[in-house]
Design a protein around this motif. Sequence first.
Motif, PDB file in Angstrom:
ATOM      1  N   ALA A  51      47.597  49.415  46.483  1.00 36.73           N
ATOM      2  CA  ALA A  51      46.530  50.338  46.099  1.00 36.73           C
ATOM      3  C   ALA A  51      46.006  50.005  44.697  1.00 36.73           C
ATOM      4  O   ALA A  51      44.795  50.037  44.465  1.00 36.73           O
ATOM      5  N   GLY A  52      46.901  49.666  43.778  1.00 33.26           N
ATOM      6  CA  GLY A  52      46.472  49.351  42.417  1.00 33.26           C
ATOM      7  C   GLY A  52      45.618  48.099  42.330  1.00 33.26           C
ATOM      8  O   GLY A  52      44.569  48.086  41.672  1.00 33.26           O
ATOM      9  N   VAL A  53      46.038  47.052  43.017  1.00 36.52           N
ATOM     10  CA  VAL A  53      45.281  45.799  42.979  1.00 36.52           C
ATOM     11  C   VAL A  53      43.925  45.969  43.669  1.00 36.52           C
ATOM     12  O   VAL A  53      42.900  45.503  43.158  1.00 36.52           O
ATOM     13  N   SER A  54      43.904  46.625  44.804  1.00 33.73           N
ATOM     14  CA  SER A  54      42.627  46.806  45.499  1.00 33.73           C
ATOM     15  C   SER A  54      41.696  47.733  44.722  1.00 33.73           C
ATOM     16  O   SER A  54      40.485  47.504  44.688  1.00 33.73           O
ATOM     17  N   PHE A  55      42.248  48.750  44.058  1.00 36.64           N
ATOM     18  CA  PHE A  55      41.403  49.622  43.235  1.00 36.64           C
ATOM     19  C   PHE A  55      40.827  48.850  42.057  1.00 36.64           C
ATOM     20  O   PHE A  55      39.643  48.989  41.736  1.00 36.64           O
ATOM     21  N   ALA A  56      41.648  48.025  41.417  1.00 35.52           N
ATOM     22  CA  ALA A  56      41.150  47.215  40.295  1.00 35.52           C
ATOM     23  C   ALA A  56      40.053  46.262  40.766  1.00 35.52           C
ATOM     24  O   ALA A  56      39.051  46.060  40.062  1.00 35.52           O
ATOM     25  N   ALA A  57      40.208  45.690  41.944  1.00 40.16           N
ATOM     26  CA  ALA A  57      39.176  44.800  42.480  1.00 40.16           C
ATOM     27  C   ALA A  57      37.898  45.565  42.794  1.00 40.16           C
ATOM     28  O   ALA A  57      36.792  45.059  42.550  1.00 40.16           O
ATOM     29  N   LEU A  58      38.014  46.772  43.302  1.00 37.25           N
ATOM     30  CA  LEU A  58      36.823  47.597  43.554  1.00 37.25           C
ATOM     31  C   LEU A  58      36.104  47.937  42.256  1.00 37.25           C
ATOM     32  O   LEU A  58      34.872  47.904  42.193  1.00 37.25           O
ATOM     33  N   VAL A  59      36.856  48.271  41.217  1.00 41.09           N
ATOM     34  CA  VAL A  59      36.244  48.576  39.917  1.00 41.09           C
ATOM     35  C   VAL A  59      35.553  47.337  39.352  1.00 41.09           C
ATOM     36  O   VAL A  59      34.438  47.416  38.830  1.00 41.09           O
ATOM     37  N   ALA A  60      36.199  46.183  39.470  1.00 40.64           N
ATOM     38  CA  ALA A  60      35.593  44.942  38.981  1.00 40.64           C
ATOM     39  C   ALA A  60      34.317  44.616  39.755  1.00 40.64           C
ATOM     40  O   ALA A  60      33.314  44.193  39.166  1.00 40.64           O
ATOM     41  N   TYR A  61      34.339  44.821  41.062  1.00 40.34           N
ATOM     42  CA  TYR A  61      33.139  44.583  41.866  1.00 40.34           C
ATOM     43  C   TYR A  61      32.012  45.535  41.454  1.00 40.34           C
ATOM     44  O   TYR A  61      30.864  45.118  41.310  1.00 40.34           O
ATOM     45  N   ALA A  62      32.345  46.807  41.255  1.00 46.28           N
ATOM     46  CA  ALA A  62      31.323  47.782  40.858  1.00 46.28           C
ATOM     47  C   ALA A  62      30.752  47.436  39.484  1.00 46.28           C
ATOM     48  O   ALA A  62      29.536  47.531  39.264  1.00 46.28           O
ATOM     49  N   ALA A  63      31.604  47.009  38.565  1.00 43.36           N
ATOM     50  CA  ALA A  63      31.128  46.628  37.229  1.00 43.36           C
ATOM     51  C   ALA A  63      30.207  45.422  37.313  1.00 43.36           C
ATOM     52  O   ALA A  63      29.167  45.372  36.639  1.00 43.36           O
ATOM     53  N   ASP A  64      30.556  44.457  38.140  1.00 46.91           N
ATOM     54  CA  ASP A  64      29.714  43.278  38.301  1.00 46.91           C
ATOM     55  C   ASP A  64      28.375  43.651  38.939  1.00 46.91           C
ATOM     56  O   ASP A  64      27.328  43.133  38.549  1.00 46.91           O
ATOM     57  N   ALA A  65      28.398  44.544  39.917  1.00 47.00           N
ATOM     58  CA  ALA A  65      27.154  44.982  40.562  1.00 47.00           C
ATOM     59  C   ALA A  65      26.254  45.718  39.574  1.00 47.00           C
ATOM     60  O   ALA A  65      25.032  45.502  39.553  1.00 47.00           O
ATOM     61  N   LEU A  66      26.845  46.576  38.735  1.00 45.41           N
ATOM     62  CA  LEU A  66      26.045  47.277  37.726  1.00 45.41           C
ATOM     63  C   LEU A  66      25.469  46.312  36.694  1.00 45.41           C
ATOM     64  O   LEU A  66      24.332  46.461  36.254  1.00 45.41           O
ATOM     65  N   ARG A  67      26.268  45.318  36.308  1.00 38.81           N
ATOM     66  CA  ARG A  67      25.791  44.319  35.357  1.00 38.81           C
ATOM     67  C   ARG A  67      24.608  43.543  35.945  1.00 38.81           C
ATOM     68  O   ARG A  67      23.616  43.273  35.251  1.00 38.81           O
ATOM     69  N   GLU A  68      24.696  43.205  37.215  1.00 35.32           N
ATOM     70  CA  GLU A  68      23.606  42.491  37.875  1.00 35.32           C
ATOM     71  C   GLU A  68      22.348  43.354  37.971  1.00 35.32           C
ATOM     72  O   GLU A  68      21.240  42.870  37.752  1.00 35.32           O
ATOM     73  N   LEU A  69      22.507  44.638  38.265  1.00 42.61           N
ATOM     74  CA  LEU A  69      21.350  45.543  38.299  1.00 42.61           C
ATOM     75  C   LEU A  69      20.700  45.660  36.925  1.00 42.61           C
ATOM     76  O   LEU A  69      19.467  45.668  36.814  1.00 42.61           O
TER      77      LEU A  69
END
Length: 80
Positions: A51-69
């Motif tokens: 759960a911790g690793v997958s949550f961290a990956a989701l947060v990293a993906y969301a941060a990257d998506a926001l940065r791209e926007l």
Amino acid sequence: MKAKLGVGALVLLFLGGLWLVAAPFAVGYQPRGAAYADATVNDLWVGAILAGVSFAALVAYAADALRELARRGRHVAEKR
């Protein structure tokens, strides 16, 4: 399409990790008040890590998506 599939997989992994943490108590193979069985300890550790690793990956993906926007927004604003 690839991004949706990846995010879906991460969400399923996160939910699977949460289930592993909750399963010993929800299913009932960990008696109340007793010392933790080896299976319970295993489920807790593996579930928490998953759960911790997958949550961290989701947060990293969301941060990257926001940065791209934000990058696209700046690019559009500069063209005007």
